[in-house]
Design a protein around this motif. Sequence first.
Motif, mmCIF file in Angstrom:
data_model
loop_
_atom_site.group_PDB
_atom_site.id
_atom_site.type_symbol
_atom_site.label_atom_id
_atom_site.label_comp_id
_atom_site.label_asym_id
_atom_site.label_seq_id
_atom_site.Cartn_x
_atom_site.Cartn_y
_atom_site.Cartn_z
ATOM 1 N N TYR A 52 0.730 -1.088 0.028
ATOM 2 C CA TYR A 52 0.160 0.249 0.205
ATOM 3 C C TYR A 52 0.860 1.391 0.364
ATOM 4 C CZ TYR A 52 -3.969 -2.882 0.813
ATOM 5 O OH TYR A 52 -5.279 -3.602 0.589
ATOM 6 N N ASN A 53 1.874 1.125 0.512
ATOM 7 C CA ASN A 53 2.684 2.379 0.626
ATOM 8 C C ASN A 53 3.723 2.393 -0.219
ATOM 9 O OD1 ASN A 53 1.439 3.772 3.092
ATOM 10 N ND2 ASN A 53 1.593 1.401 4.433
ATOM 11 N N ALA A 54 4.411 1.513 -0.253
ATOM 12 C CA ALA A 54 5.963 1.529 -1.451
ATOM 13 C C ALA A 54 5.613 0.348 -2.530
ATOM 14 C CB ALA A 54 7.120 1.202 -0.492
ATOM 15 N N PRO A 55 4.979 0.383 -3.277
ATOM 16 C CA PRO A 55 4.619 -0.873 -4.131
ATOM 17 C C PRO A 55 6.532 -0.856 -4.806
ATOM 18 C CG PRO A 55 3.615 0.352 -4.596
ATOM 19 C CD PRO A 55 3.888 0.937 -3.317
ATOM 20 N N MET A 56 6.639 0.139 -4.970
ATOM 21 C CA MET A 56 7.975 0.126 -6.040
ATOM 22 C C MET A 56 9.373 -1.343 -5.543
ATOM 23 S SD MET A 56 9.963 0.002 -8.788
ATOM 24 C CE MET A 56 9.608 1.912 -9.444
ATOM 25 N N GLU A 57 9.335 -0.658 -3.643
ATOM 26 C CA GLU A 57 10.006 -1.508 -3.211
ATOM 27 C C GLU A 57 9.776 -2.912 -3.513
ATOM 28 O OE1 GLU A 57 10.389 -0.392 0.560
ATOM 29 O OE2 GLU A 57 10.608 2.040 0.019
ATOM 30 N N TYR A 58 8.549 -3.460 -2.798
ATOM 31 C CA TYR A 58 8.049 -4.268 -3.083
ATOM 32 C C TYR A 58 8.306 -5.445 -4.448
ATOM 33 C CZ TYR A 58 4.258 -8.693 -2.916
ATOM 34 O OH TYR A 58 4.366 -10.144 -2.338
ATOM 35 N N ALA A 59 8.128 -4.666 -5.514
ATOM 36 C CA ALA A 59 8.588 -4.979 -6.816
ATOM 37 C C ALA A 59 10.156 -5.576 -6.738
ATOM 38 C CB ALA A 59 7.960 -3.969 -7.617
ATOM 39 N N GLN A 60 10.657 -4.383 -6.287
ATOM 40 C CA GLN A 60 12.382 -4.697 -6.024
ATOM 41 C C GLN A 60 12.633 -5.992 -5.209
ATOM 42 O OE1 GLN A 60 13.599 -0.920 -4.963
ATOM 43 N NE2 GLN A 60 13.740 -0.258 -7.339
ATOM 44 N N LEU A 61 11.880 -5.941 -4.123
ATOM 45 C CA LEU A 61 12.483 -7.589 -3.054
ATOM 46 C C LEU A 61 11.945 -8.913 -4.057
ATOM 47 C CD1 LEU A 61 11.121 -6.734 0.114
ATOM 48 C CD2 LEU A 61 13.892 -6.379 -0.560
ATOM 49 N N VAL A 62 11.149 -9.004 -4.769
ATOM 50 C CA VAL A 62 10.526 -10.020 -5.726
ATOM 51 C C VAL A 62 11.504 -10.183 -6.379
ATOM 52 C CG1 VAL A 62 9.003 -10.588 -7.198
ATOM 53 C CG2 VAL A 62 7.924 -9.830 -5.535
ATOM 54 N N LEU A 63 12.305 -9.340 -7.622
ATOM 55 C CA LEU A 63 12.251 -9.503 -9.286
ATOM 56 C C LEU A 63 14.336 -9.352 -8.517
ATOM 57 C CD1 LEU A 63 11.209 -6.363 -11.152
ATOM 58 C CD2 LEU A 63 10.611 -8.861 -11.276
ATOM 59 N N SER A 64 14.848 -8.660 -7.919
ATOM 60 C CA SER A 64 15.905 -8.787 -6.893
ATOM 61 C C SER A 64 16.340 -10.740 -6.084
ATOM 62 C CB SER A 64 16.461 -7.885 -6.025
ATOM 63 O OG SER A 64 15.628 -8.025 -5.056
ATOM 64 N N GLY A 65 15.236 -11.360 -5.690
ATOM 65 C CA GLY A 65 15.141 -12.221 -5.022
ATOM 66 C C GLY A 65 15.651 -11.680 -4.291
ATOM 67 N N LYS A 66 15.613 -10.724 -2.809
ATOM 68 C CA LYS A 66 15.974 -10.461 -1.788
ATOM 69 C C LYS A 66 15.185 -10.526 -0.850
ATOM 70 C CE LYS A 66 20.168 -7.781 -2.891
ATOM 71 N NZ LYS A 66 21.032 -6.390 -2.765
ATOM 72 N N MET A 67 13.460 -11.527 -1.298
ATOM 73 C CA MET A 67 12.292 -11.539 -0.299
ATOM 74 C C MET A 67 12.522 -12.262 0.879
ATOM 75 S SD MET A 67 9.540 -10.942 0.249
ATOM 76 C CE MET A 67 8.789 -9.488 -1.740
ATOM 77 N N GLU A 68 12.865 -13.379 0.569
ATOM 78 C CA GLU A 68 13.519 -14.016 1.888
ATOM 79 C C GLU A 68 14.836 -13.643 2.728
ATOM 80 O OE1 GLU A 68 14.597 -18.649 2.488
ATOM 81 O OE2 GLU A 68 15.056 -18.084 0.866
ATOM 82 N N GLN A 69 14.956 -12.717 2.596
ATOM 83 C CA GLN A 69 16.062 -12.140 3.860
ATOM 84 C C GLN A 69 15.703 -10.753 4.159
ATOM 85 O OE1 GLN A 69 18.995 -10.102 1.044
ATOM 86 N NE2 GLN A 69 20.340 -9.060 3.380
ATOM 87 N N TYR A 70 14.470 -9.980 3.449
ATOM 88 C CA TYR A 70 13.802 -9.085 3.912
ATOM 89 C C TYR A 70 12.686 -9.750 5.505
ATOM 90 C CZ TYR A 70 10.197 -5.488 4.729
ATOM 91 O OH TYR A 70 9.142 -4.377 5.252
ATOM 92 N N LEU A 71 12.135 -11.001 4.872
ATOM 93 C CA LEU A 71 11.282 -11.287 5.678
ATOM 94 C C LEU A 71 11.865 -11.895 7.166
ATOM 95 C CD1 LEU A 71 8.874 -13.905 3.136
ATOM 96 C CD2 LEU A 71 8.224 -11.436 4.081
ATOM 97 N N SER A 72 12.867 -12.251 6.781
ATOM 98 C CA SER A 72 13.761 -13.032 7.675
ATOM 99 C C SER A 72 14.093 -11.855 8.744
ATOM 100 C CB SER A 72 15.119 -13.763 7.803
ATOM 101 O OG SER A 72 16.169 -13.336 6.528
ATOM 102 N N GLY A 73 14.163 -10.712 7.926
ATOM 103 C CA GLY A 73 15.121 -9.372 9.259
ATOM 104 C C GLY A 73 14.102 -9.142 10.460
ATOM 105 N N PRO A 74 14.744 -8.107 11.234
ATOM 106 C CA PRO A 74 13.487 -7.515 12.079
ATOM 107 C C PRO A 74 12.257 -7.029 11.048
ATOM 108 C CG PRO A 74 15.261 -5.490 11.634
ATOM 109 C CD PRO A 74 15.615 -7.639 10.868
ATOM 110 N N THR A 75 10.979 -6.457 12.580
ATOM 111 C CA THR A 75 9.933 -5.683 11.572
ATOM 112 C C THR A 75 10.129 -4.181 11.648
ATOM 113 O OG1 THR A 75 8.734 -7.241 13.016
ATOM 114 C CG2 THR A 75 7.564 -5.037 12.242
ATOM 115 N N PHE A 76 9.777 -3.622 10.231
ATOM 116 C CA PHE A 76 10.160 -2.368 10.128
ATOM 117 C C PHE A 76 9.044 -1.254 10.147
ATOM 118 C CE2 PHE A 76 12.572 -5.088 7.553
ATOM 119 C CZ PHE A 76 14.344 -4.277 7.569
#
Length: 81
Positions: A52-76
């Motif tokens: 809802y607030n940063a769809p570009m960041e979401y897309a970049q996480l998916v396209l870069s393959g860094k989603m798992e790293q993001y999900l394992s980090g702290p709550t932002f």
Amino acid sequence: MKKILHCCYNMDTNCVELTFNNGDLLSIDCEEVENAYDVTTRQMADLDWLLYNAPMEYAQLVLSGKMEQYLSGPTFHGLED
């Protein structure tokens, strides 16, 4: 190299839709992404915030393959289980 001209979250289809400078369109199915990573409630809240607030960041996480790293980090965004 292709550049993203436009990015938005479409809540009707639950997809992040990207438009590139060469005219290509890409639709990221958010439910498929969430199912692939078996997200927790906290992670889902974090991903929803991104959608809802940063769809570009979401897309970049998916396209870069860094989603798992993001999900394992702290709550932002202060959202917890």
